[in-house]
Design a protein around this motif. Structure first.
Motif, PDB file in Angstrom:
ATOM      1  N   ALA A  11      36.667  41.107  14.126  1.00  0.00           N
ATOM      2  CA  ALA A  11      37.356  42.205  13.435  1.00  0.00           C
ATOM      3  C   ALA A  11      38.802  42.306  13.892  1.00  0.00           C
ATOM      4  N   ALA A  12      39.030  42.166  15.194  1.00  0.00           N
ATOM      5  CA  ALA A  12      40.395  42.232  15.721  1.00  0.00           C
ATOM      6  C   ALA A  12      41.242  41.084  15.187  1.00  0.00           C
ATOM      7  N   LEU A  13      40.673  39.888  15.108  1.00  0.00           N
ATOM      8  CA  LEU A  13      41.413  38.742  14.586  1.00  0.00           C
ATOM      9  C   LEU A  13      41.753  38.918  13.113  1.00  0.00           C
ATOM     10  N   VAL A  14      40.790  39.394  12.342  1.00  0.00           N
ATOM     11  CA  VAL A  14      41.042  39.588  10.912  1.00  0.00           C
ATOM     12  C   VAL A  14      42.109  40.646  10.706  1.00  0.00           C
ATOM     13  N   GLN A  15      42.035  41.758  11.441  1.00  0.00           N
ATOM     14  CA  GLN A  15      43.050  42.801  11.317  1.00  0.00           C
ATOM     15  C   GLN A  15      44.422  42.271  11.708  1.00  0.00           C
ATOM     16  N   ALA A  16      44.515  41.500  12.768  1.00  0.00           N
ATOM     17  CA  ALA A  16      45.801  40.945  13.190  1.00  0.00           C
ATOM     18  C   ALA A  16      46.355  40.012  12.136  1.00  0.00           C
ATOM     19  N   GLY A  17      45.498  39.203  11.552  1.00  0.00           N
ATOM     20  CA  GLY A  17      45.946  38.275  10.520  1.00  0.00           C
ATOM     21  C   GLY A  17      46.383  38.991   9.264  1.00  0.00           C
ATOM     22  N   CYS A  18      45.711  40.063   8.912  1.00  0.00           N
ATOM     23  CA  CYS A  18      46.030  40.786   7.684  1.00  0.00           C
ATOM     24  C   CYS A  18      47.308  41.594   7.819  1.00  0.00           C
ATOM     25  N   SER A  19      47.605  42.089   9.004  1.00  0.00           N
ATOM     26  CA  SER A  19      48.717  43.011   9.146  1.00  0.00           C
ATOM     27  C   SER A  19      50.073  42.339   9.013  1.00  0.00           C
ATOM     28  N   SER A  20      50.130  41.023   9.100  1.00  0.00           N
ATOM     29  CA  SER A  20      51.426  40.356   9.057  1.00  0.00           C
ATOM     30  C   SER A  20      51.731  39.702   7.718  1.00  0.00           C
ATOM     31  N   THR A  21      50.891  39.912   6.717  1.00  0.00           N
ATOM     32  CA  THR A  21      51.054  39.153   5.489  1.00  0.00           C
ATOM     33  C   THR A  21      51.445  39.964   4.271  1.00  0.00           C
ATOM     34  N   GLY A  22      51.695  41.238   4.389  1.00  0.00           N
ATOM     35  CA  GLY A  22      52.036  42.030   3.220  1.00  0.00           C
ATOM     36  C   GLY A  22      50.804  42.706   2.654  1.00  0.00           C
ATOM     37  N   VAL A  36      43.138  44.105   2.752  1.00  0.00           N
ATOM     38  CA  VAL A  36      44.292  44.969   2.534  1.00  0.00           C
ATOM     39  C   VAL A  36      45.043  45.152   3.848  1.00  0.00           C
ATOM     40  N   SER A  37      46.340  44.904   3.823  1.00  0.00           N
ATOM     41  CA  SER A  37      47.187  45.070   5.001  1.00  0.00           C
ATOM     42  C   SER A  37      47.313  46.545   5.371  1.00  0.00           C
ATOM     43  N   PRO A  38      47.242  46.860   6.663  1.00  0.00           N
ATOM     44  CA  PRO A  38      47.462  48.249   7.087  1.00  0.00           C
ATOM     45  C   PRO A  38      48.839  48.771   6.671  1.00  0.00           C
ATOM     46  N   LEU A  39      49.857  47.906   6.652  1.00  0.00           N
ATOM     47  CA  LEU A  39      51.191  48.348   6.217  1.00  0.00           C
ATOM     48  C   LEU A  39      51.190  48.753   4.748  1.00  0.00           C
ATOM     49  N   LEU A  41      48.545  49.729   3.019  1.00  0.00           N
ATOM     50  CA  LEU A  41      47.732  50.941   2.927  1.00  0.00           C
ATOM     51  C   LEU A  41      48.548  52.167   3.325  1.00  0.00           C
ATOM     52  N   ALA A  42      49.357  52.037   4.355  1.00  0.00           N
ATOM     53  CA  ALA A  42      50.192  53.147   4.820  1.00  0.00           C
ATOM     54  C   ALA A  42      51.274  53.523   3.813  1.00  0.00           C
ATOM     55  N   SER A  43      51.616  52.589   2.916  1.00  0.00           N
ATOM     56  CA  SER A  43      52.661  52.884   1.932  1.00  0.00           C
ATOM     57  C   SER A  43      52.156  53.749   0.776  1.00  0.00           C
ATOM     58  N   PHE A  44      50.838  53.866   0.609  1.00  0.00           N
ATOM     59  CA  PHE A  44      50.278  54.699  -0.450  1.00  0.00           C
ATOM     60  C   PHE A  44      50.354  56.163  -0.034  1.00  0.00           C
ATOM     61  N   GLN A  45      50.944  56.995  -0.895  1.00  0.00           N
ATOM     62  CA  GLN A  45      51.160  58.404  -0.579  1.00  0.00           C
ATOM     63  C   GLN A  45      50.166  59.285  -1.326  1.00  0.00           C
ATOM     64  N   ALA A  46      49.449  60.111  -0.575  1.00  0.00           N
ATOM     65  CA  ALA A  46      48.479  61.029  -1.174  1.00  0.00           C
ATOM     66  C   ALA A  46      49.166  61.940  -2.181  1.00  0.00           C
ATOM     67  N   GLY A  47      48.562  62.056  -3.366  1.00  0.00           N
ATOM     68  CA  GLY A  47      49.093  62.917  -4.420  1.00  0.00           C
ATOM     69  C   GLY A  47      50.243  62.315  -5.194  1.00  0.00           C
ATOM     70  N   VAL A  48      50.749  61.163  -4.758  1.00  0.00           N
ATOM     71  CA  VAL A  48      51.913  60.542  -5.408  1.00  0.00           C
ATOM     72  C   VAL A  48      51.561  59.185  -6.001  1.00  0.00           C
ATOM     73  N   THR A  49      51.002  58.297  -5.169  1.00  0.00           N
ATOM     74  CA  THR A  49      50.663  56.950  -5.620  1.00  0.00           C
ATOM     75  C   THR A  49      49.524  57.022  -6.627  1.00  0.00           C
ATOM     76  N   THR A  50      49.632  56.245  -7.703  1.00  0.00           N
ATOM     77  CA  THR A  50      48.605  56.262  -8.741  1.00  0.00           C
ATOM     78  C   THR A  50      47.664  55.066  -8.611  1.00  0.00           C
ATOM     79  N   LEU A  51      46.525  55.186  -9.259  1.00  0.00           N
ATOM     80  CA  LEU A  51      45.561  54.097  -9.303  1.00  0.00           C
ATOM     81  C   LEU A  51      46.209  52.838  -9.881  1.00  0.00           C
ATOM     82  N   GLY A  52      47.014  53.002 -10.914  1.00  0.00           N
ATOM     83  CA  GLY A  52      47.701  51.864 -11.523  1.00  0.00           C
ATOM     84  C   GLY A  52      48.646  51.171 -10.547  1.00  0.00           C
ATOM     85  N   GLN A  53      49.338  51.957  -9.732  1.00  0.00           N
ATOM     86  CA  GLN A  53      50.246  51.371  -8.742  1.00  0.00           C
ATOM     87  C   GLN A  53      49.468  50.603  -7.668  1.00  0.00           C
ATOM     88  N   VAL A  54      48.341  51.149  -7.249  1.00  0.00           N
ATOM     89  CA  VAL A  54      47.515  50.454  -6.257  1.00  0.00           C
ATOM     90  C   VAL A  54      47.002  49.137  -6.834  1.00  0.00           C
TER      91      VAL A  54
END
Length: 139
Positions: A11-22, A36-39, A41-54
């Protein structure tokens, strides 16, 4: 115990690999699906980001469930194969996102499922706990 340590290390390896790729991690011979990259995921804003944007950012989810209240939960999943001893072992890493009835992002959470030697792996599963989590309840 060794199996648990292997799953945690994986899990740690997969998370590390995912976090650097966009937004989406690259596929390899031992993985399938969308991580899904944590970065991202963090860019999605509650109440603002839409399903279409995701979906424009991440592509089509592997699973979508609509709740009785009209909210929806979508799931992106990646299955990774590892060897434990001399046997294949699969772990599914899921990112789940909930949206209100108007398609606005509410929250996201992750889920890890140990699939063991199951083949073929089910790409996505949502259960009652995931639907409860979409409303901020226990995951």
């Amino acid at each position: 115990m060794k199996k648990l340590v292997a799953v945690i290390a994986l899990a740690a390896l997969v998370q590390a690999g995912c976090s650097s790729t966009g937004g989406v991690a690259p596929a390899s011979a031992k993985t399938s699906g969308t991580a899904v990259s944590p970065l991202t995921l963090a860019s999605f804003q509650a109440g603002v980001t839409t399903l279409g944007q995701v979906e424009a950012t991440l592509g089509q989810p592997v699973k979508t469930v609509r709740t009785d209240s009209g909210d929806s939960v979508i799931q992106y999943a990646r299955v990774h194969m590892e060897s434990v001893g001399n046997r294949p072992h699969r772990v599914r890493y899921s990112t789940l996102l909930s949206f209100d009835s108007h398609g606005r992002f509410l929250r996201a959470w992750t889920r890890t499922d140990d699939l063991g030697e199951a083949w073929p792996p089910t790409p996505a599963t949502l259960d009652a706990g995931d639907v409860a989590a979409s409303a901020g309840g226990p995951a």
